[in-house]
Structures are given as C-alpha cells and as structure tokens.
Design an enzyme around this catalytic site. Structure first.
Site, mmCIF file in Angstrom:
data_model
loop_
_atom_site.group_PDB
_atom_site.id
_atom_site.type_symbol
_atom_site.label_atom_id
_atom_site.label_comp_id
_atom_site.label_asym_id
_atom_site.label_seq_id
_atom_site.Cartn_x
_atom_site.Cartn_y
_atom_site.Cartn_z
ATOM 1 N N CYS A 8 8.812 0.607 20.203
ATOM 2 C CA CYS A 8 9.059 1.914 19.577
ATOM 3 C C CYS A 8 9.492 1.801 18.117
ATOM 4 C CB CYS A 8 10.096 2.694 20.369
ATOM 5 S SG CYS A 8 9.649 2.902 22.109
ATOM 6 N N HIS A 12 12.710 7.539 15.874
ATOM 7 C CA HIS A 12 11.889 7.420 17.077
ATOM 8 C C HIS A 12 12.248 8.559 18.028
ATOM 9 C CE1 HIS A 12 10.126 6.181 20.750
ATOM 10 N NE2 HIS A 12 11.241 5.721 21.273
ATOM 11 N N ASN A 39 7.739 11.095 24.162
ATOM 12 C CA ASN A 39 8.014 9.788 23.566
ATOM 13 C C ASN A 39 6.709 9.008 23.493
ATOM 14 O OD1 ASN A 39 8.638 7.072 23.144
ATOM 15 N ND2 ASN A 39 10.466 7.102 24.407
#
Length: 322
Positions: free
Chosen positions: A123, A248, A278
């Site tokens: 990520c 993120h 996400n």
C-alpha cells in the site's frame, strides 16, 4: 531496437505533470456485500468508512487497469508513450511473479522498449515509486517517468472474510514525473518495520490476504504522524500550510486521525475510500486525482502524500499539485 533519446542533464528538481485514475465499471455497494457477509451496510460504513467499491471484471488484469490509467495520464499531460523514458509500476497483486507487470503496460501503450520495472511496497508502493522517479529525474538518468499504482485485490481476498472483503477493492492511478527548474516533489521520508511485517500478509501463494486490523490501526495512529511531520519539515512547508492531505485509503478513521494529529488544519483531506475502498498501491493517486478533479486542490498547491501498509512499509513526501 530503439531507446529513449530525451534524457536531459540533471535538472534542479522534478514535478508531477499530471495525475489520473481508473476505476473498474462494476460498483459494489455495502448492501450487496453485507447481504453475503451477514452484516448490515451501515455497520460496514461505521467500521471502515466505505460505502462502495469497484471490482474488476474476471478477465480484467492488473496490467489492463494500469494501462488504462497510464493512457489517461499521458493524455492529460499532453504526451505520447514514446515521450516516456521509464515506467514504474507499483503493485502487490499480480497473478504471477514473472514477467513483471510494467513491461506489459509499456507494450499495451505501444512503446515496449522503454525501461520498465515493478515496485512492491504494497500500500506504500505508489509513494515509493514516486520517490524513485523523483531521484532518477533529478539525477538525469530519466527525463520523463510514468508512475502507476494498480491493484486487483479481489484476486487475493477471501470473499467470506468480513475483515478484508469489506474494504479491499480494485483500481489504478498514475502520474507523469518530469524535470523541473525547481523541486516540486520534495524529499521522501520512507522506511519499514519488518519485525511486524506479518500484520498484513499473504502467507503463501495459495492463500488470501490476512490482516491484524487492530494492531495495524495502533501502528498507523501512533507511528506515522511523525513521519508526515518530517516530510513537511524537509519540504519547508508547515502542516498548517498544506492545501491537500492524501494518505493511503485504508480506513476513514485512520485518515482523519492522522490529519488531526499532524495539524493539517487547512488541508482538503482525501476521502476516496468512501467511494472506492482500499485499492492498496492505487489508493494515493486515486485519492489525489479525485481532489484535483473536484477543485479542492489546485495547481501549485502543496499536498502531503503518505503511503503505508504491508511490510510494514511507509513513505511520505510533499508535492505540488499539477
């Protein structure tokens, strides 16, 4: 075989010329997902901040999505694939470790001989790749670098696991980095905590993502505000002067906690997680492109980017919005 011919002498700095995103067409809302998982839509939103997320089609790959985002950002920058010296693809969700995804993206763009490699920092990958691109441009090694973050996380998520299936999704985001007379991508602050790398992991090639959510939440909320503050210090921009704050997109509560802890009181906060979920390495460029598209961030505005995730890897830098 031809190679790029437009690598300049080392410039004063680098800048982002354009940012663009690609989201797959299938939109999955909380009610649809919750019905399968045995939880309510409002429960999902309260827990992770997601209302909907995009899923790639079964035949749609990481390379497909990366090429779509790359094509959009090249058009936005007024460039063609042959204007690019290097393509860096940030991803952790390729179906196979070989060949690398970046070479496939270059071929899809019609310029298969450009330099191309992958970065896997999960990520944090896009911010890692952006740091690499900035360094290579400033060194004079590459004149124009295409940075792409693309993930098909649904390939690696157990669809019946409420902890991961409620949040992870698919998508791609891209940026073009070019030489500049002044630094508009400021020094990256990056690192990792490998002793806790197993908090987010795919234990083996036949398994799905596992995540110790509470432990990750504690790490993010106790460790990363100082990283963000250090990135602001190295850029010479106080947190209160930021116009954008893009982390993120892991969890909405994490994002809002970090913005408050940093003191980014005047910044538009990227909340793309609400609509996109996400998307791992794609989440930072997708959130940044949304802020630019809505006008919440304007050309020249200072924006903090902060990626973090499996590894436990993190990277932060202040950039000027294209």
């Amino acid at each position: 075989m031809s190679t790029s011919t437009h690598t300049p002498a080392a410039p004063g700095g680098s800048r982002i010329a354009a940012v663009a995103g690609y989201r797959p067409s299938r939109l999955v809302g909380n009610e649809e997902l919750g019905a399968r998982l045995g939880v309510s839509g409002p429960w999902i939103e309260r827990r992770v901040g997601v209302r909907s997320r995009h899923y790639a089609a079964p035949e749609e790959s990481v390379v497909d999505m990366a090429a779509a985002a790359a094509g959009k950002v090249l058009a936005a920058a007024g460039l063609a694939a042959h204007d690019i010296d290097l393509l860096v693809l940030a991803t952790c969700s390729l179906a196979s470790p070989m060949p690398n995804g970046a070479a496939g993206v270059a071929a899809r763009l019609g310029h298969p001989v450009m330099a191309a490699f992958d970065v896997n920092a999960a990520c944090a990958g896009f911010c890692y790749a952006l740091g690499v691109a900035d360094g290579l441009v400033r060194a004079g090694t590459s004149g124009r670098v295409l940075v792409v973050g693309a993930e098909k996380m649904t390939d690696w998520v157990d669809p019946d696991d409420v902890d991961t299936a409620t949040v992870f999704a698919d998508g791609a985001g891209a940026a073009v980095v070019v030489a500049s007379d002044r630094a508009e991508i400021h020094p990256v602050v990056w690192g990792s905590d490998g002793d806790r790398a197993d908090l987010v992991a795919i234990p083996d090639r036949y398994s799905s993502v596992t995540m110790q959510g509470q432990a990750v939440y504690r790490w993010v909320t106790t460790s990363l505000a100082p990283v963000a503050a250090d990135a602001c210090r190295r850029a010479g921009i106080p947190p209160a002067d930021l116009k954008g704050f893009v982390t993120h997109q892991a969890n909405l509560r994490m994002i809002e906690h970090l913005a408050t802890a940093l003191g980014a009181t005047g910044a538009a906060v990227g909340r793309d997680i609400v609509e996109s979920g996400n998307t791992s390495a794609a989440s930072v460029p997708l959130a940044l492109s949304r802020l630019i598209g809505t006008g919440d961030v304007r050309t020249g505005d200072p924006v903090l980017l902060l990626g973090f995730g499996a590894g436990l890897s993190y990277a932060a830098q202040v950039v000027r919005s294209p």
